[in-house]
Design a protein around this motif. Sequence first.
Motif, short mmCIF file in Angstrom:
data_model
loop_
_atom_site.label_atom_id
_atom_site.label_comp_id
_atom_site.label_asym_id
_atom_site.label_seq_id
_atom_site.Cartn_x
_atom_site.Cartn_y
_atom_site.Cartn_z
N VAL A 1 0.78 -1.22 0.07
CA VAL A 1 -0.09 0.13 -0.10
C VAL A 1 0.96 1.30 -0.18
CG1 VAL A 1 -1.65 1.32 1.36
CG2 VAL A 1 -2.10 -0.96 0.75
N ASN A 2 1.93 1.28 0.79
CA ASN A 2 2.92 2.41 0.83
C ASN A 2 3.40 2.61 -0.43
OD1 ASN A 2 2.60 3.20 3.42
ND2 ASN A 2 4.07 1.99 4.21
N GLN A 3 3.92 1.47 -1.42
CA GLN A 3 4.43 1.66 -2.56
C GLN A 3 3.53 2.18 -3.60
OE1 GLN A 3 7.73 1.13 -3.14
NE2 GLN A 3 8.09 0.94 -1.07
N ILE A 4 2.14 1.45 -3.70
CA ILE A 4 1.33 2.06 -4.42
C ILE A 4 1.27 3.62 -4.17
CG2 ILE A 4 -1.10 1.75 -5.29
CD1 ILE A 4 -0.66 -1.29 -4.51
N ALA A 5 0.70 4.04 -2.92
CA ALA A 5 0.38 5.44 -2.62
C ALA A 5 1.60 6.09 -2.89
CB ALA A 5 0.23 5.56 -1.01
N LEU B 1 1.45 6.63 -7.08
CA LEU B 1 0.38 7.50 -7.40
C LEU B 1 0.59 9.08 -7.12
CD1 LEU B 1 -2.57 5.14 -6.40
CD2 LEU B 1 -1.88 5.63 -8.53
N LEU B 2 0.97 9.25 -5.92
CA LEU B 2 1.28 10.62 -5.69
C LEU B 2 2.45 11.35 -6.58
CD1 LEU B 2 0.89 10.43 -1.96
CD2 LEU B 2 -0.33 11.84 -3.51
N GLN B 3 3.66 10.38 -6.82
CA GLN B 3 4.71 10.92 -7.65
C GLN B 3 4.15 11.21 -9.12
OE1 GLN B 3 7.83 8.39 -7.70
NE2 GLN B 3 8.39 8.79 -5.51
N LEU B 4 3.30 10.37 -9.61
CA LEU B 4 2.40 10.63 -10.65
C LEU B 4 1.82 11.99 -10.64
CD1 LEU B 4 1.61 7.07 -12.01
CD2 LEU B 4 3.13 8.43 -13.05
#
Length: 159
Positions: free
Chosen positions: A146-150, A153-156
């Motif tokens: 979840v941390n990696q996905i979040a 997404l925020l970097q994008l």
Amino acid sequence: MEHMLWRYLPRPPVLLLPLALILGPAAMCPGQQSGSLSARERTWMAESFTTERLWVWQKRLNLQEWHISVILARAADLKPKTLGNIHWDADKKSAVIRVLDPADYRLAPREMLRDMEFTVVHELIHLELSSLPRSDASRRDEEHAVNQIAEALLQLDRR
């Protein structure tokens, strides 16, 4: 009571420009010290920002059918070493995300808001994964994913 009013808005309040106008450009600058804003201003800013970002990410993650609200929570009301949590009722399609209260942050306003947005996205991803089987053993792996996905997404989003 004020924060409860935001929960029932049909669309997000567009507050970033008014926020900058009311609090001044210093409120949005990375180097701004947290002591420059009053506790009330930091709370208002956090409530407005998290509500707006919730709406944006709820739409992006296709969770519009859920009634989701964000509330600020003091550190003592959260598990140790956490910045937030989510509680949901799948049958009612409702959820409450708790985000660490500005009173417990020691960051400049901009960094605090970025961290709060991360918490909102993180908890929404947990909601998206809520139908998958869970166990105490899988909890650590889920948190890492979840941390990696979040973060991705925020970097994008911030490009």
